[in-house]
Design a protein around this motif. Structure first.
Motif, PDB file in Angstrom:
ATOM      1  N   ALA A  74       0.835  -1.205   0.000  1.00 48.62           N
ATOM      2  CA  ALA A  74       0.000   0.000   0.000  1.00 48.62           C
ATOM      3  C   ALA A  74       0.872   1.257   0.000  1.00 48.62           C
ATOM      4  O   ALA A  74       0.568   2.230  -0.708  1.00 48.62           O
ATOM      5  N   GLY A  77       2.090   2.243  -3.280  1.00 48.07           N
ATOM      6  CA  GLY A  77       1.073   2.697  -4.224  1.00 48.07           C
ATOM      7  C   GLY A  77       0.386   1.594  -4.997  1.00 48.07           C
ATOM      8  O   GLY A  77      -0.265   1.858  -6.003  1.00 48.07           O
ATOM      9  N   VAL A  78       0.534   0.368  -4.542  1.00 45.66           N
ATOM     10  CA  VAL A  78      -0.134  -0.747  -5.212  1.00 45.66           C
ATOM     11  C   VAL A  78      -1.592  -0.760  -4.735  1.00 45.66           C
ATOM     12  O   VAL A  78      -1.846  -0.886  -3.539  1.00 45.66           O
ATOM     13  N   PRO A  79      -2.544  -0.628  -5.655  1.00 49.43           N
ATOM     14  CA  PRO A  79      -3.954  -0.564  -5.252  1.00 49.43           C
ATOM     15  C   PRO A  79      -4.455  -1.869  -4.627  1.00 49.43           C
ATOM     16  O   PRO A  79      -3.920  -2.950  -4.886  1.00 49.43           O
ATOM     17  N   THR A  80      -5.491  -1.747  -3.827  1.00 50.25           N
ATOM     18  CA  THR A  80      -6.094  -2.913  -3.167  1.00 50.25           C
ATOM     19  C   THR A  80      -6.587  -3.930  -4.191  1.00 50.25           C
ATOM     20  O   THR A  80      -6.413  -5.137  -3.996  1.00 50.25           O
ATOM     21  N   LEU A  81      -7.186  -3.460  -5.276  1.00 50.11           N
ATOM     22  CA  LEU A  81      -7.667  -4.368  -6.326  1.00 50.11           C
ATOM     23  C   LEU A  81      -6.524  -5.220  -6.871  1.00 50.11           C
ATOM     24  O   LEU A  81      -6.683  -6.412  -7.113  1.00 50.11           O
ATOM     25  N   THR A  82      -5.373  -4.622  -7.027  1.00 48.37           N
ATOM     26  CA  THR A  82      -4.204  -5.355  -7.524  1.00 48.37           C
ATOM     27  C   THR A  82      -3.785  -6.431  -6.531  1.00 48.37           C
ATOM     28  O   THR A  82      -3.469  -7.565  -6.912  1.00 48.37           O
ATOM     29  N   GLU A 114      -2.012  -5.011 -13.245  1.00 53.06           N
ATOM     30  CA  GLU A 114      -1.321  -3.739 -13.439  1.00 53.06           C
ATOM     31  C   GLU A 114      -1.189  -3.389 -14.926  1.00 53.06           C
ATOM     32  O   GLU A 114      -1.306  -2.225 -15.302  1.00 53.06           O
ATOM     33  N   ARG A 117      -4.597  -2.204 -15.889  1.00 55.13           N
ATOM     34  CA  ARG A 117      -4.907  -0.915 -15.268  1.00 55.13           C
ATOM     35  C   ARG A 117      -4.113   0.232 -15.894  1.00 55.13           C
ATOM     36  O   ARG A 117      -4.652   1.294 -16.194  1.00 55.13           O
TER      37      ARG A 117
END
Length: 160
Positions: A74, A77-82, A114, A117
């Protein structure tokens, strides 16, 4: 507990430690069950205390193996969805690729999401690299907890 029983528990603990590195067996569960059986069979106050401490160490290890790498992802910057996609990839990988499927599936899941996205291979790589480091950290945390719990049990056996 007879000597053969202690040897069986020790063998299960060694198998569990190996299982934290190579997911052949659920390492933490094998260690926890083996130590719990030892505690039940011994039924002394010291064996219960040793069992309780070892189980708490394993439980804390399980909690930390998800919390610490998750926070690092987190923060990167890695999104929760990822991360969720990586988890699903790890589950699929477990059934598709023997031994290393969980890790490979997690990393592939992160990379694919990723790419979808961000629409660029170069910008998808940093999140994937962070996921790879998080997988390694998670494994090290679980291994440390497994070794510590096994050492606590072994020390208890030698002193009781």
């Amino acid at each position: 507990m007879p000597e053969w029983g202690v040897a069986l528990v020790a063998t299960c603990c060694v198998l569990g430690v190996v299982g934290t590195i190579l997911p052949i067996v659920p390492g933490t569960i094998v260690i926890a069950l083996a130590i719990l059986v030892w505690g039940i069979v011994e039924t002394t106050p010291s064996s219960w205390a040793i069992t309780a401490v070892a189980l708490v160490v394993l439980g804390v290890g399980q909690l930390l193996k998800y919390l610490i790498p998750g926070r690092r992802l987190a923060a990167a910057g890695v999104p929760t969805l990822t991360m969720v996609a990586g988890g699903i990839g790890g589950i699929v990988g477990f059934f598709v690729v023997p031994l290393v499927g969980v890790v490979v599936g997690f990393i592939v899941g992160v990379f694919v999401v990723e790419i979808l996205r961000l629409r660029d291979l170069r910008t998808a790589w940093p999140a994937t690299w962070e996921a790879m480091k998080a997988s390694g950290l998670s494994t090290l945390i679980e291994l440390a907890a497994a070794l510590l719990a096994t050492a606590i049990w072994a020390g208890g056996v030698l002193t009781t």
